[in-house]
Each structure stands twice: as structure tokens, then as C-alpha cells.
Design an enzyme around this catalytic site. Sequence first.
Site, short mmCIF file in Angstrom:
data_model
loop_
_atom_site.label_atom_id
_atom_site.label_comp_id
_atom_site.label_asym_id
_atom_site.label_seq_id
_atom_site.Cartn_x
_atom_site.Cartn_y
_atom_site.Cartn_z
N GLY A 114 -5.98 42.22 73.10
CA GLY A 114 -5.62 43.35 73.95
C GLY A 114 -4.22 43.82 73.59
O GLY A 114 -3.71 43.58 72.49
N ASN A 115 -3.60 44.47 74.56
CA ASN A 115 -2.30 45.08 74.31
C ASN A 115 -1.24 44.07 73.86
O ASN A 115 -0.47 44.32 72.95
CB ASN A 115 -1.86 45.80 75.59
CG ASN A 115 -0.55 46.50 75.41
OD1 ASN A 115 0.48 46.03 75.87
ND2 ASN A 115 -0.55 47.60 74.68
N GLY A 175 -7.10 36.41 72.34
CA GLY A 175 -7.08 37.77 72.87
C GLY A 175 -6.87 38.77 71.75
O GLY A 175 -6.50 38.42 70.62
N LYS A 185 2.33 41.94 92.71
CA LYS A 185 1.15 42.11 91.86
C LYS A 185 0.05 42.77 92.67
O LYS A 185 0.01 42.63 93.90
CB LYS A 185 0.64 40.75 91.37
CG LYS A 185 -0.15 40.85 90.09
CD LYS A 185 0.81 40.93 88.91
CE LYS A 185 0.14 40.95 87.58
NZ LYS A 185 1.11 40.67 86.52
N1 GLU Z 1 1.88 43.39 84.03
C1 GLU Z 1 3.02 43.03 83.23
C2 GLU Z 1 3.43 41.59 83.50
O1 GLU Z 1 2.65 40.77 83.92
C3 GLU Z 1 4.15 44.03 83.38
C4 GLU Z 1 4.66 44.19 84.77
C5 GLU Z 1 5.60 45.36 84.94
O2 GLU Z 1 5.95 46.01 83.97
O3 GLU Z 1 5.99 45.59 86.07
O4 GLU Z 1 4.53 41.21 83.23
#
Ligand code: GLU
Length: 428
Positions: A221-222, A219, A107
Site C-alpha cells: 500500500g501507500n 504490504g 483515530k
Molecule cells: N494515519 C497515519 C498514522 O497512523 C497518519 C495520521 C495523520 O497524519 O494524522 O500515523
Amino acid sequence: MSKTSYNPFQAAQKQFDHAADLLELNQAARDFLRNPMREFHFTIPVRMDDGTKKIFNAFRIHHNDARGPAKGGIRFHPMETIDTVRALSMWMTWKTSVVDIPLGGGKGGVVCDPHNLSQFEQEQICRGWIRQIVKNIGPNSDIPAPDVMTNPQHMLWMLDEFETINGGRFPGTITGKPLGMGGSQGRTEATGYGTIITVREALRELNIKPENTVVSIQGFGNVARYAVELYNKMGGKVICVSSWDNNDQKSYAFRKKEGINLEELTEITDSFGGIDKNKAQDLGYELLDGDTWIEQEVDILIPAALENQITEKNADKIHQRVKLIAEGANGPTAPDADEILNKQNLLVIPDFLANAGGVVCSYFEQVQNNMNYYWSKDEVLAKLDMKMTSAYASVSDFAKQNNVTLREAAYLISVDRVANACQSRGWI
Ligand code: GLU
């Protein structure tokens, strides 16, 4: 809601420790897996539009790459901390493992508020982020993606910087790219759709028809928006969503008892998921305090915003009609609140299963990048459905056979896979 004392990394470690106890992991495995393998802390100097220089703090963390390259999003958030990123990187390891894709967990984050940054300043942050970490990411080592307040355009700026430095085209370095620029059909929808696929499977087991249910979502959002879209398609009704109001620096819930209209709400929403409260009221939405999304008289709750939203302070406010909680966000339920939910006999689809659709589609995106051949949207969504349905079934079967919660089952399956991979490599 005050969240000052909450530490997401401690929460993630507590969940891991519980799984480690149940799996009787040895000490080396515990020491190894309860902390990230690698952490990068860096600063990004940016020339702002007014000519001044500003320094942004940024992170990238590889929690574990035993099963494949580290994988996970990059968040832009003013309250981002190293412990938030640590927790999120650990949850990514369990996420890629529970859906059994050949990737690890990572992350990243930048402490910034894109509400207050021009497009050009955001581009500089994206390019600067890559310049600082370029040696430690790549299609075979670490593959970033979008997350809170980052989008396909940010990913493309990052990829462009990476490719410029490395002198070639390496589309598999970053996922969540725009369509036509190496992005996958269905990637934008994938997380929200994936959450609803797990809801559909859980409702099937509970013998409840979606068309007889109402939902409240935290939320807009997306994740939340595509969750609404698919749930409506399945015949279900969403009566409440919430969003952060950047002017008032607080969140509001928007309720329409006959069901929210996704299209009309989307039209009055900014690119960060902020709904215009005055226009919403004109359209007949009740404006409520943001925290009330959890108190609604509904069958299903979907927290699809940030971590630490269901806590010991509000878990008992959940209406007794609620049967199911699907965690679209990462880490929305604090461990202490989890105990309250279990006592209330609520079925909780845990975050790293319920929101795995995004990373599953990211994996499909990388596969398409490697083949340089792109699938149709129907093909992608059919594959997503298969992956999510089978992951849900494995977790649910395990939970029933071993008389544990879905969260415990998901942890036991995924931690076991990762521990085995580390062990086979001779690490623990
Ligand atoms: N940010 C998204 C998650 O928390 C997607 C991560 C990704 O596609 O690598 O799962």
C-alpha cells in the site's frame, strides 16, 4: 493466520503499563492515560446506488489532547472494531509526542469494505461521517487524516462537508488533502520515506551500508510502496512484498531475488494495494503464501500492513540473517512476540517512531494551511528528514544510556512528555 483472540487495545495497554512502571507514574496518571479521554460511536445512513439504505457503524476517539489537538487517521476496514480504534488512538498520542510535534492522539474508523462500494457510496460515507462528528472536530480540536483504505479524495469530501456546514474555508481541519486543495507536497510519500529514514539511521549505527542489504516488506500500500522507492534510491534492494487478494480473500507474497521493480509492480496493482497475481507471475515474480514475507533470507523486515502480524507463532521463523525490523504499520508486533525478538537480539524500530513520517508531514500541511503559503517538495522532505533523524537519534541515545530497547526508549520519552503536559494542566 487466525487473529480472533488478539485484542489490539489490550496490547497497547500492556505496552503502556510497562512504560508506566518504568516511569513510576502515579495511579491517576495510569488511569487517565491507559484509556481514551473521549469516544464517539455513531451510525452513518447511506443511500446505496441500488436505492436501498445501509447503515454503517463508525467511530472517532480522542485518546489525549494535552499537547495539542487530537490527531490521527480514519480507517475504512470491514473488520474495524472499537478496540482497534482505541489502540490506534493511543499509539497516535505516543507518535506525535515522540517526534515532538504540538498535537495529541486520535483515530477514527468506519466498518466498511471500500472494495465493494462505488465512488458515490464512499463519498456518502465520508460526508455522513463528518455530519455525525462535526461539532467535535476542527483545526483546534481534532484533525483527521488518511489511513488504511482512505485517500486524499476521501479527505477532500470530508473537508468539503465540514466547510459547507460551517460556512467558510478551514483547510487545517483535515490533512492528507490532494495537492492544490490544501495538501502538502510529500504527504503521500511521507510515511514510507520516514520509515526508511529511520532504517538509514539504524544502519549507520550498525555500520551496514544499505547497498549491501536486501529487504522483505509486508504490504504494498501507500507505506510499503514509498518505502521501496526511497530504499531503492539509497541503493538497497527489496526482494519481497506482499498484498491482499480480495478475490481469493487471502494474501500472497511476491518475490524476485534480483530485486522487485517498483514501477512494473505498481502498474499491476489496484488502488487498495492489491497486486494482480497472474500478471505478476507473467513478469517473473514467484508467488508465495502471504505469510512467508517474514521467513525471507534478508537483512531487514518491514511490516507495513496491519496490526498483529509478528506473533509468537511466527516470530521464530524470522531468518537468522535479519538484523533489523522497522515497523511501518501500526502495532504489527504483538507484545509476546516482542519478547522473542528481544531475545534474538534484533533491533526493532518501533511503529510509532518508524511510521511517524505521515503525521509529521500532516503537521507541516497544517502549518502551511495556517500560513496559506506552500513549501516546495524538497523543502518539505528536508524538514521531514530533519524531524525523523532527530527523533530517531533521541530514542537511540536514550536506549543506549539507559540500556533499554528502542521500543522502551520511545515509550519512556513519549509517555513522559504526555504525562508532564497532563500534569502541568492540572489533570493528573
Ligand atoms: N494515519 C497515519 C498514522 O497512523 C497518519 C495520521 C495523520 O497524519 O494524522 O500515523
